[in-house]
Each structure stands twice: as structure tokens, then as C-alpha cells.
Design a protein around this motif. Sequence first.
Motif, PDB file in Angstrom:
ATOM      1  N   LEU A  19     -10.081   5.794   0.789  1.00  0.00           N
ATOM      2  CA  LEU A  19      -9.276   5.535  -0.403  1.00  0.00           C
ATOM      3  C   LEU A  19     -10.008   5.950  -1.665  1.00  0.00           C
ATOM      4  O   LEU A  19      -9.962   5.281  -2.680  1.00  0.00           O
ATOM      5  CB  LEU A  19      -8.914   4.053  -0.463  1.00  0.00           C
ATOM      6  N   THR A 198      -2.824  -0.330  -6.374  1.00  0.00           N
ATOM      7  CA  THR A 198      -2.025   0.338  -5.356  1.00  0.00           C
ATOM      8  C   THR A 198      -1.903   1.806  -5.729  1.00  0.00           C
ATOM      9  O   THR A 198      -2.015   2.176  -6.895  1.00  0.00           O
ATOM     10  CB  THR A 198      -0.612  -0.265  -5.259  1.00  0.00           C
ATOM     11  N   LYS A 199      -1.662   2.643  -4.742  1.00  0.00           N
ATOM     12  CA  LYS A 199      -1.572   4.087  -4.989  1.00  0.00           C
ATOM     13  C   LYS A 199      -0.266   4.437  -5.685  1.00  0.00           C
ATOM     14  O   LYS A 199      -0.252   5.170  -6.678  1.00  0.00           O
ATOM     15  CB  LYS A 199      -1.675   4.831  -3.657  1.00  0.00           C
ATOM     16  N   ASP A 200       0.852   3.929  -5.161  1.00  0.00           N
ATOM     17  CA  ASP A 200       2.168   4.257  -5.710  1.00  0.00           C
ATOM     18  C   ASP A 200       2.945   2.967  -5.964  1.00  0.00           C
ATOM     19  O   ASP A 200       2.799   1.980  -5.242  1.00  0.00           O
ATOM     20  CB  ASP A 200       2.970   5.135  -4.735  1.00  0.00           C
ATOM     21  N   GLY A 229       1.897   6.868  -9.727  1.00  0.00           N
ATOM     22  CA  GLY A 229       1.524   7.632  -8.538  1.00  0.00           C
ATOM     23  C   GLY A 229       2.572   8.672  -8.218  1.00  0.00           C
ATOM     24  O   GLY A 229       2.962   9.474  -9.063  1.00  0.00           O
ATOM     25  N   GLY A 285       0.318   2.250  -0.561  1.00  0.00           N
ATOM     26  CA  GLY A 285      -1.104   2.552  -0.730  1.00  0.00           C
ATOM     27  C   GLY A 285      -1.911   1.314  -1.041  1.00  0.00           C
ATOM     28  O   GLY A 285      -2.777   1.309  -1.916  1.00  0.00           O
TER      29      GLY A 285
END
Length: 516
Positions: A19, A198-200, A229, A285
Motif C-alpha cells: 500500500l 482509504t484509497k478511493d 482517488g 482500499g
Amino acid sequence: MTDEFLFAEDNEEVVVEELGTWKVLVVDDEPEVHAVTKLALSDFVFQDKRLQFISAYNGEEARKIFETHDDIAVVLLDVVMETDDAGLKVAEYVRNTLNNHFTRIILRTGQPGQAPERDVILNYDINDYKSKTELTAQKLFTVIIASLRSYRDIIVIEENRQGLEKIIKASADLFSKRSLEGFIEGIMQQLTSLLGGTKDAAYITSAVAGPDPIEASHSRDFFVFTGKGDFEHAEGKPLEQALSGGALSACKKALQQQALVYEDEYIVAYCQGKSLHGSLLYLSGLPRQLTQTDKYLIELFSQNVQVAFDNVLLTRDIEITQREILERLARAVESQFAEGHHLERMVYMCELLGREYGLDDKEIETLKLAVPLHDIGKLKVPEEILNKHGRLSDSERDVIKNHAQCGYTLLKGSKRPIIQAAAIVARDHHEYWDGSGYPRGLKGEEIHVFCRITAVADVYDALRCGQPYKEPWPVEKVIEVFKSERGKQFEPKLVDILLDNIERIEEIQSTFQEVT
């Protein structure tokens, strides 16, 4: 026995998704120190992230690296390099000049007596101080772990602060064009930072699917309102285009069951509000397995965020309704006197003059809403006088002049700032800079800036577009009038702005010209 049983088939290698990385800057004038540090930490992993090493061999190199990398988690900083205090100067530069209080600074020195530990820690905002001789591979591992944990927690706190700041800004200016987006972005950032990032993320709703929020709220179509994201540029996309496969199925399940759907890679939170269909918060994510506390935070969020969003949406709708009432009232006045596109030209010219004058966005918005009512007092003037083709008598001129006070009287009782501004514009847009105007003979800056701007736009439009009693004037002749009246009828600064932007003013005139 055959050869085919001698070797077992190799299993496919399991690929562990990383990550990202933690950036570690090594600053030391000895190349061997760089090599040994990288070797000792070569297999280091923390929260599924490896280390990314960056090397600098003197203080100047270190400063340049810090200028281009704002996400360095840890710096292992030698004290003595090109000078005896080169490392301390780097630390001072990072903390005081760059105002970077996130990076964890670990001083390493081979000569601890030259820079006393107590003084250095207190005076230079250093997080740890180690002698090179005592920093074994195990101790290096320990100090990096501790520093990364601190850095991670500080970044989470900073993300929370930024999210809260967005919400405060949005709350302070709910009527601005981007306030709804800023409000939801802030709340979303708060939640994702609490989960460790979080990624998205996407906020998906049917409440703003079209230009009219009330009509759109009856739609069963869900759209991405805002995101980060992969969803950063997905605003306005239908749910079916923004997501697919299992994620789309999870969203539909959350809508159908009005519940939270948890999967290994993403979460879909149903947000129940006043609107019929509610909204969805999609997060993917995730940095780690969710705890019961995390799930509680998401549930709490989903119970309250839609209510907050609905309230903001309702407030905006009230403001839009107020504006529409004003616009319809202004249109009624305009149609009464068959003035064509006069109001459109006035609004755009006043906006241009106001921006060039230096008004802020809120003032511009108020001016644009107030200007259409500048001649509302003409409702009290007989049509035969307003549309008279010949010269007016003195008594008729007095009746015309009285429209300014009449307009003020019609609007002055309101407590609404926009109506109050419109009342002042209606009364004072015939005041002159030199004090010879009407109805009160105000002078200079005693005249509200909205009225001074309106006066310039109104006279320019009247001369360029003509009146019942005269033909339109050419632009050259109108310019001469404004030059001659600079400092008399009109504020000098506004005349200069008008003349400097005459091409843009004429473009407005052309865009909204009268149809003959």
C-alpha cells in the motif's frame, strides 16, 4: 519409479499487495553509513509498506530534498558533516523555514560530546538522538518503528484537522457555488482519516441529480456527488457507470436493505435522510481490517451525514427561491416598461465593473441580485411620462425623479440583506460623485459603491441603446460623455475601469442587443 514423481510442482507465488512506501531520508557524509543503513533495514515492513530510501551527503543536498519531498516520514540526520553543526542547521531549516513538523528527525552522531543531547533535543525539535556506536541493527529497527508510528498518527491528526477545516469553511459560506461539495468532502475526509486513510471514496446520491434539487430528489437515479482517488473526476456520473461488478452489487444491496455492506476490499454505507431514497458512501482500499470501533464510526456517520446534507440542501434551496422571486419581480418591472434585455446587460456590466473595482465574491453576488430592482420605483410613474417622445416639462421631470425614493420606500422594510441592498441601489443610483445628484445630494464615498457602479452601467446602457425620445449613440460619443463627467457625475476610478474594459462592455452590449 519415473522421473515425473521426483519434483513437486511449484506453487504460484503469492503476491502481497503493498500500500505504498515510507520515505526515509539518510543524511550523512560517509557513503558506508548509507549502505549499512539500507542493508540493516532491507526487509523492513510496517503496515504493509516498505521503506523508500533517499540519500543526501551534505546539508545543502538535504535541504533541497526537503523542498521537493513533503512526505518524508523519517530522517536519519548526521550532526557533523561539512561543518560541525551542519545537521542542526538542516533540522532548524526543516522546522522553522519549511514549517515541517511532521517528519520525525533522528540525529546520529559519531561525536556526541560536540552537540550535547539535552540542549539539542530542547532547542531544535529533535525526536531522537543516537550515537552511531550504540545504534545496532536491532536498535535501528526499533527507533524506525517508533518514529513511523508517531508520523502515522500525526498525519491522521492532520487529516482530521483538514477535514474539520473544510466543514467549518463550508458552514461559514453555505451559499457559495462549491459549498455543498466542500461540506461533504470535509465529512468524508474526517471519516476516512479515522479509518487510517482509504484509497478511493465516493458520496453517491439522488438528491442533486439535476439542476433543480427538489425535482431531482424524486429521481431514482443515483449519481456521484463528490469523490477522491478513482472518483476524483467522477462528479455527475451515474452509479452504474462509476462502479461495476461486486462493488455495484454491494451498492444496490445497501440501497435495497438500507444497511451497511462490509467486504474485504470496500464498504458501502447507506445514509438515511429526509429524502425518499437516501444516499451512499462508498469506501475502498482500506488500509487494515476494520475493528468494531471503526464499524461503529461508520454507522454513526451514516445515521447523521445525510441529515446534515439535507439541511444544507434545504438552505441552498431557500436561497435559490429568494433569488428567483427577485428575478421574477425584476422581470415584471422590465416587461412593464418594454425595456428588452436591459436587465441582462445591467447585471453583466455591474459584475464586470465590480470585479475590476475589487469587490469580493459575496459582494458581487449581492450586487447582481440587487441591480435588477434599481428602477422598481418606475411602477409609480405614469406610462405616458415614461414613454413620452418629446421633452419633459419641469413637473414631469420631478415625477420621474421621484421614482428613486418610491423604489426605496417599496423595499426598505425588509430585513434581508439582498433586499436592503436593492433598496439602497433603487434610491441612490442617481446620486452624483460631485454631490449634484438626487434624491439626497450625496457626494463621493457617501454614495454606496453598489450605487456608484449601477450609475455608470445604467447611463452607459441608456446612451448606447437609446430611449423613446432619442436614438442610440455611437460608442465614441458615449466615451466622450464619460470622460467629461469623470469626477463630476461618476467616480473617476469607475470611469477608468469602464474605459479600460470598453471592449468587454461592448461585447455584453452585443450579446444582449435589442431585436428591432
